[in-house]
Write an enzyme that holds these catalytic residues in place. Structure first.
Site, PDB file in Angstrom:
ATOM      1  N   HIS A  47       0.620  -1.380  -0.091  1.00 23.63           N
ATOM      2  CA  HIS A  47       0.531  -0.259   0.010  1.00 23.63           C
ATOM      3  C   HIS A  47       0.826   0.781   0.287  1.00 23.63           C
ATOM      4  O   HIS A  47       2.292   0.689  -0.270  1.00 23.63           O
ATOM      5  CB  HIS A  47      -1.189   0.254   1.029  1.00 23.63           C
ATOM      6  CG  HIS A  47       0.175   0.036   2.916  1.00 23.63           C
ATOM      7  ND1 HIS A  47       0.695  -1.040   3.200  1.00 23.63           N
ATOM      8  CD2 HIS A  47       0.384   1.009   3.337  1.00 23.63           C
ATOM      9  CE1 HIS A  47       0.802  -1.037   4.051  1.00 23.63           C
ATOM     10  NE2 HIS A  47       0.646   0.168   4.118  1.00 23.63           N
ATOM     11  N   THR A  50       3.503   5.280  -3.580  1.00 23.09           N
ATOM     12  CA  THR A  50       4.887   5.016  -3.958  1.00 23.09           C
ATOM     13  C   THR A  50       6.040   4.316  -3.277  1.00 23.09           C
ATOM     14  O   THR A  50       6.311   3.842  -1.955  1.00 23.09           O
ATOM     15  CB  THR A  50       6.008   6.559  -3.455  1.00 23.09           C
ATOM     16  OG1 THR A  50       6.008   6.668  -2.770  1.00 23.09           O
ATOM     17  CG2 THR A  50       5.148   7.748  -4.040  1.00 23.09           C
ATOM     18  N   ARG A  51       6.668   3.467  -4.451  1.00 21.34           N
ATOM     19  CA  ARG A  51       7.945   2.854  -4.137  1.00 21.34           C
ATOM     20  C   ARG A  51       8.429   3.296  -4.904  1.00 21.34           C
ATOM     21  O   ARG A  51       8.955   3.095  -6.478  1.00 21.34           O
ATOM     22  CB  ARG A  51       7.626   1.396  -4.696  1.00 21.34           C
ATOM     23  CG  ARG A  51       6.044   0.659  -3.573  1.00 21.34           C
ATOM     24  CD  ARG A  51       7.390   0.905  -2.241  1.00 21.34           C
ATOM     25  NE  ARG A  51       6.278   0.163  -1.061  1.00 21.34           N
ATOM     26  CZ  ARG A  51       5.104   0.288  -0.654  1.00 21.34           C
ATOM     27  NH1 ARG A  51       4.408   1.693  -0.886  1.00 21.34           N
ATOM     28  NH2 ARG A  51       4.006  -0.127   0.017  1.00 21.34           N
ATOM     29  N   LYS A 264       9.132  11.603   1.078  1.00 22.71           N
ATOM     30  CA  LYS A 264       9.268  10.429   1.932  1.00 22.71           C
ATOM     31  C   LYS A 264      10.931   9.722   2.514  1.00 22.71           C
ATOM     32  O   LYS A 264      11.671   9.690   1.273  1.00 22.71           O
ATOM     33  CB  LYS A 264       8.595   8.952   0.986  1.00 22.71           C
ATOM     34  CG  LYS A 264       8.282   7.513   1.299  1.00 22.71           C
ATOM     35  CD  LYS A 264       7.332   6.945   0.994  1.00 22.71           C
ATOM     36  CE  LYS A 264       7.582   5.294   1.130  1.00 22.71           C
ATOM     37  NZ  LYS A 264       6.819   4.476   0.188  1.00 22.71           N
ATOM     38  N   HIS A 268      16.492   1.163   6.285  1.00 25.08           N
ATOM     39  CA  HIS A 268      15.486  -0.111   5.501  1.00 25.08           C
ATOM     40  C   HIS A 268      15.505  -1.463   6.166  1.00 25.08           C
ATOM     41  O   HIS A 268      14.190  -2.186   5.956  1.00 25.08           O
ATOM     42  CB  HIS A 268      16.933  -0.602   4.386  1.00 25.08           C
ATOM     43  CG  HIS A 268      16.666  -1.439   3.826  1.00 25.08           C
ATOM     44  ND1 HIS A 268      15.634  -1.687   2.922  1.00 25.08           N
ATOM     45  CD2 HIS A 268      17.834  -2.435   3.365  1.00 25.08           C
ATOM     46  CE1 HIS A 268      15.724  -3.089   2.526  1.00 25.08           C
ATOM     47  NE2 HIS A 268      16.805  -3.679   2.627  1.00 25.08           N
ATOM     48  N   CYS A 312       4.193  -0.051   7.200  1.00 20.03           N
ATOM     49  CA  CYS A 312       4.443  -1.207   6.319  1.00 20.03           C
ATOM     50  C   CYS A 312       5.037  -2.720   6.283  1.00 20.03           C
ATOM     51  O   CYS A 312       6.035  -1.798   7.736  1.00 20.03           O
ATOM     52  CB  CYS A 312       4.216  -0.541   5.348  1.00 20.03           C
ATOM     53  SG  CYS A 312       5.085  -1.230   3.717  1.00 20.03           S
ATOM     54  N   LYS A 345       8.748  -3.326  -7.478  1.00 17.18           N
ATOM     55  CA  LYS A 345       9.479  -2.759  -8.838  1.00 17.18           C
ATOM     56  C   LYS A 345       8.999  -4.729  -9.339  1.00 17.18           C
ATOM     57  O   LYS A 345       9.049  -4.340 -10.708  1.00 17.18           O
ATOM     58  CB  LYS A 345      10.330  -2.390  -8.756  1.00 17.18           C
ATOM     59  CG  LYS A 345      12.168  -3.417  -8.014  1.00 17.18           C
ATOM     60  CD  LYS A 345      13.361  -2.387  -7.961  1.00 17.18           C
ATOM     61  CE  LYS A 345      13.289  -1.777  -7.342  1.00 17.18           C
ATOM     62  NZ  LYS A 345      13.647  -2.812  -6.019  1.00 17.18           N
TER      63      LYS A 345
HETATM   64  C1  LIG Z   1       8.099   0.593   3.364  1.00 21.43           C
HETATM   65  C2  LIG Z   1       8.522   0.141   2.671  1.00 21.43           C
HETATM   66  C3  LIG Z   1       8.804   1.093   1.758  1.00 21.43           C
HETATM   67  C4  LIG Z   1       9.436  -0.235   1.078  1.00 21.43           C
HETATM   68  N1  LIG Z   1      10.422   0.660  -0.825  1.00 21.43           N
HETATM   69  C5  LIG Z   1      10.306  -0.186  -1.791  1.00 21.43           C
HETATM   70  C6  LIG Z   1      10.477   0.523  -2.610  1.00 21.43           C
HETATM   71  O1  LIG Z   1      11.286   1.812  -2.847  1.00 21.43           O
HETATM   72  N2  LIG Z   1      10.828  -0.024  -3.961  1.00 21.43           N
HETATM   73  C7  LIG Z   1      10.720  -1.491  -4.416  1.00 21.43           C
HETATM   74  O2  LIG Z   1      11.093  -1.863  -5.607  1.00 21.43           O
HETATM   75  N3  LIG Z   1      10.201  -1.982  -3.072  1.00 21.43           N
HETATM   76  C8  LIG Z   1      10.122  -1.762  -1.662  1.00 21.43           C
HETATM   77  N4  LIG Z   1       8.980  -2.371  -0.712  1.00 21.43           N
HETATM   78  C9  LIG Z   1       8.635  -3.387  -1.167  1.00 21.43           C
HETATM   79  C10 LIG Z   1       7.719  -3.845  -1.779  1.00 21.43           C
HETATM   80  O3  LIG Z   1       6.874  -2.577  -1.317  1.00 21.43           O
HETATM   81  C11 LIG Z   1       7.082  -5.439  -1.460  1.00 21.43           C
HETATM   82  O4  LIG Z   1       8.797  -6.214  -1.449  1.00 21.43           O
HETATM   83  C12 LIG Z   1       5.870  -5.725  -1.768  1.00 21.43           C
HETATM   84  O5  LIG Z   1       4.963  -4.855  -1.856  1.00 21.43           O
HETATM   85  C13 LIG Z   1       6.084  -7.420  -1.532  1.00 21.43           C
HETATM   86  O6  LIG Z   1       4.000  -7.308  -1.937  1.00 21.43           O
HETATM   87  P1  LIG Z   1       3.257  -9.080  -2.250  1.00 21.43           P
HETATM   88  O7  LIG Z   1       2.016  -8.612  -2.786  1.00 21.43           O
HETATM   89  O8  LIG Z   1       4.118 -10.206  -1.613  1.00 21.43           O
HETATM   90  O9  LIG Z   1       2.736  -8.331  -0.738  1.00 21.43           O
HETATM   91  P2  LIG Z   1       2.042  -7.479   0.468  1.00 21.43           P
HETATM   92  O10 LIG Z   1       1.733  -7.220  -0.591  1.00 21.43           O
HETATM   93  O11 LIG Z   1       1.586  -7.718   1.737  1.00 21.43           O
HETATM   94  O12 LIG Z   1       0.685  -8.685   0.066  1.00 21.43           O
HETATM   95  C14 LIG Z   1       0.103  -9.736   0.367  1.00 21.43           C
HETATM   96  C15 LIG Z   1      -1.326 -10.702   0.400  1.00 21.43           C
HETATM   97  O13 LIG Z   1      -1.603 -11.323   0.967  1.00 21.43           O
HETATM   98  C16 LIG Z   1      -3.269 -11.251   2.242  1.00 21.43           C
HETATM   99  N5  LIG Z   1      -2.883 -12.396   2.440  1.00 21.43           N
HETATM  100  C17 LIG Z   1      -2.166 -13.045   3.696  1.00 21.43           C
HETATM  101  N6  LIG Z   1      -2.254 -14.430   4.135  1.00 21.43           N
HETATM  102  C18 LIG Z   1      -3.524 -14.660   3.476  1.00 21.43           C
HETATM  103  C19 LIG Z   1      -4.864 -15.245   3.944  1.00 21.43           C
HETATM  104  N7  LIG Z   1      -4.362 -16.439   4.990  1.00 21.43           N
HETATM  105  N8  LIG Z   1      -5.703 -15.627   2.708  1.00 21.43           N
HETATM  106  C20 LIG Z   1      -5.880 -13.982   2.278  1.00 21.43           C
HETATM  107  N9  LIG Z   1      -4.514 -13.460   1.991  1.00 21.43           N
HETATM  108  C21 LIG Z   1      -4.201 -13.320   2.862  1.00 21.43           C
HETATM  109  C22 LIG Z   1      -2.588 -10.014   2.691  1.00 21.43           C
HETATM  110  O14 LIG Z   1      -3.430  -9.210   2.836  1.00 21.43           O
HETATM  111  C23 LIG Z   1      -1.939  -9.029   1.848  1.00 21.43           C
HETATM  112  O15 LIG Z   1      -2.538  -7.854   1.247  1.00 21.43           O
HETATM  113  C24 LIG Z   1       9.038  -1.868   0.148  1.00 21.43           C
HETATM  114  C25 LIG Z   1       8.124  -1.625   1.498  1.00 21.43           C
HETATM  115  C26 LIG Z   1       8.030  -1.209   2.724  1.00 21.43           C
HETATM  116  C27 LIG Z   1       7.122  -2.412   3.393  1.00 21.43           C
END
Ligand SMILES: Cc1cc2nc3c(=O)[nH]c(=O)nc-3n(C[C@H](O)[C@H](O)[C@H](O)COP(=O)(O)OP(=O)(O)OC[C@H]3O[C@@H](n4cnc5c(N)ncnc54)[C@H](O)[C@@H]3O)c2cc1C
Length: 380
Positions: A47, A50-51, A264, A268, A312, A345
């Site tokens: 959420h 920005t990233r 922002k 890390h 986050c 990304k």
């Molecule tokens: C502060 C911060 C800054 C960042 N900056 C960068 C950046 O500049 N550049 C970059 O490339 N990356 C960055 N990242 C990393 C990046 O945001 C994450 O790697 C990425 O969003 C991971 O996505 P995901 O889909 O794996 O996880 P999530 O977005 O967490 O998605 C997992 C989803 O699964 C759902 N879920 C979990 N368990 C269950 C269940 N049992 N049943 C149903 N649904 C479930 C959750 O509710 C969630 O919506 C940053 C992260 C943070 C926290």
């Protein structure tokens, strides 16, 4: 008990799950995506506004994948007629004795990505708001940019639905059972019988798949927005910045003010946490620590008012590596833990890899090591 039969089931509507559904649906595959919370919630990792996106990686294995990543995001922008990536330029900076910036430069040279190396003095002269410590190395990459995170996930889900995917929010999965053939996903009063399951549950992966609890650690990340009316901190003036210091915890990043909320910034690394316990506090000591860093890097900004904060989750893996592949011995259960604070990304490429694995195609060269990493941890 409601029983649903489905061909492909994706667990998680973050950037990885949304991208997997998008790629599968575009290939004509029937997809059901289930998400435990509402769409666009703020409890996970994807959420916010920005990233950072960059070719600038010290690890050439990740840098080499970036041209494809940019290509995929630009293709999504074109398909959806929605701007998602803002080019800002960005610097990778490290002090004497820390080879981060030099490694970034080497990877960019190998890729043929335009970049410039400068001394701290030369950079500070060109950008007088900066006070990069003397002796540091600065590598400037013009193609660094910002992805509109929340909008990216929204567009991926929208495009997946446009190609026939079914998105089911507020549907938590409590347990995953491997059957003789296929996978059962169980929730309260719900049983989903899937031919194939893709677990993209972010920080909840160690809970859903306990065999990975040894290697995946959810951590709580805190972000601050520093308010400034100075246009010098806006897009096109202030580049994205990444500083990697001598100690592991001395890793800071920041980006220009994109939407008027301020610059922002964050560190890390963060404390281990339980993803089921929401905690949105950003403590004063943390804000003071960031101000302390800025006093020796972007001094004026260090004194700017705190405009907003955000929290986050990261899902940290050893070596900040991605774990993406099939469960050992089961091509019908795919897992994607691709985070460690740098996975957003890559989300659109990880989704493509998952769709390739699901449909028996060969994923992009250079991504197979993610599957080997997963298998390595599971088979010990
Ligand atoms: C502060 C911060 C800054 C960042 N900056 C960068 C950046 O500049 N550049 C970059 O490339 N990356 C960055 N990242 C990393 C990046 O945001 C994450 O790697 C990425 O969003 C991971 O996505 P995901 O889909 O794996 O996880 P999530 O977005 O967490 O998605 C997992 C989803 O699964 C759902 N879920 C979990 N368990 C269950 C269940 N049992 N049943 C149903 N649904 C479930 C959750 O509710 C969630 O919506 C940053 C992260 C943070 C926290």
């Amino acid at each position: 008990m409601e029983v649903i039969e489905a061909r492909n089931v994706v667990v998680g509507a973050g950037v990885v799950g949304a991208a997997a559904a998008y790629h599968l649906a575009r290939r004509g595959e029937a997809v059901l995506l289930v998400e435990q919370f509402g769409l666009g919630h703020t409890r996970g990792s994807s959420h916010g506004a920005t990233r950072i996106i960059r070719h600038s990686y010290a690890d050439p294995n990740y840098a080499r994948l970036m041209p494809r990543v940019y290509q995929l995001w630009h293709a999504l922008e074109a398909q959806s007629a929605t701007p998602l990536l803002t080019r800002t330029g960005g610097i990778s900076v490290s002090p004497p004795g820390v080879p981060y910036a030099e490694l970034v430069e080497a990877a960019l040279v190998e890729l043929g990505v335009p970049a410039q190396r400068l001394s701290a003095e030369a950079w500070n002269q060109r950008h007088p708001r900066f006070a990069v410590p003397s002796g540091s190395t600065v590598v400037f990459e013009p193609d660094v940019g910002i992805l509109a995170a929340g909008r990216c996930v929204h567009v991926l889900l929208h495009e997946a639905e446009r190609h026939g995917a079914c998105i089911q929010p507020n549907t938590p999965i409590d347990r995953i059972e491997l059957e003789t053939s296929g996978v059962a996903l169980l929730g309260k009063g719900l049983r989903i019988q899937a031919d194939r399951a893709i677990v993209a549950a972010g920080s909840w992966i160690p809970i859903l798949l306990p065999a990975l609890a040894q290697v995946l650690t959810p951590t709580r990340q805190r972000v601050v927005y520093l308010g400034t009316a100075d246009p010098g901190y806006g897009v096109g003036r202030l580049p994205v910045f990444i500083w990697i210091g001598a100690r592991e915890e001395q890793a800071y990043y920041g980006m220009p003010d994109l939407d008027g909320r301020g610059v922002k910034m964050g560190r890390h690394h963060g404390p281990a946490t339980n993803p089921n316990q929401a905690d949105e506090r950003v403590d004063e000591a943390y804000v003071d620590e960031l101000r302390g860093f800025l006093r020796g890097f972007l001094p004026e900004l260090a004194e700017a008012p705190l405009a907003a904060t955000e929290t986050c989750l990261y899902t940290m893996a050893p070596g900040e590596e991605f774990l993406v592949g099939a469960w050992p011995g089961r091509s019908d259960l795919l897992v994607a833990a691709a985070c460690s604070g740098h996975g957003f990304k890559f989300g659109i490429l990880v989704g493509e890899v998952l769709a390739d694995l699901a449909t028996g195609q060969t994923p992009m060269a250079g991504t197979e090591r993610w599957g080997a990493t997963l298998a390595g941890f599971l088979q010990g």
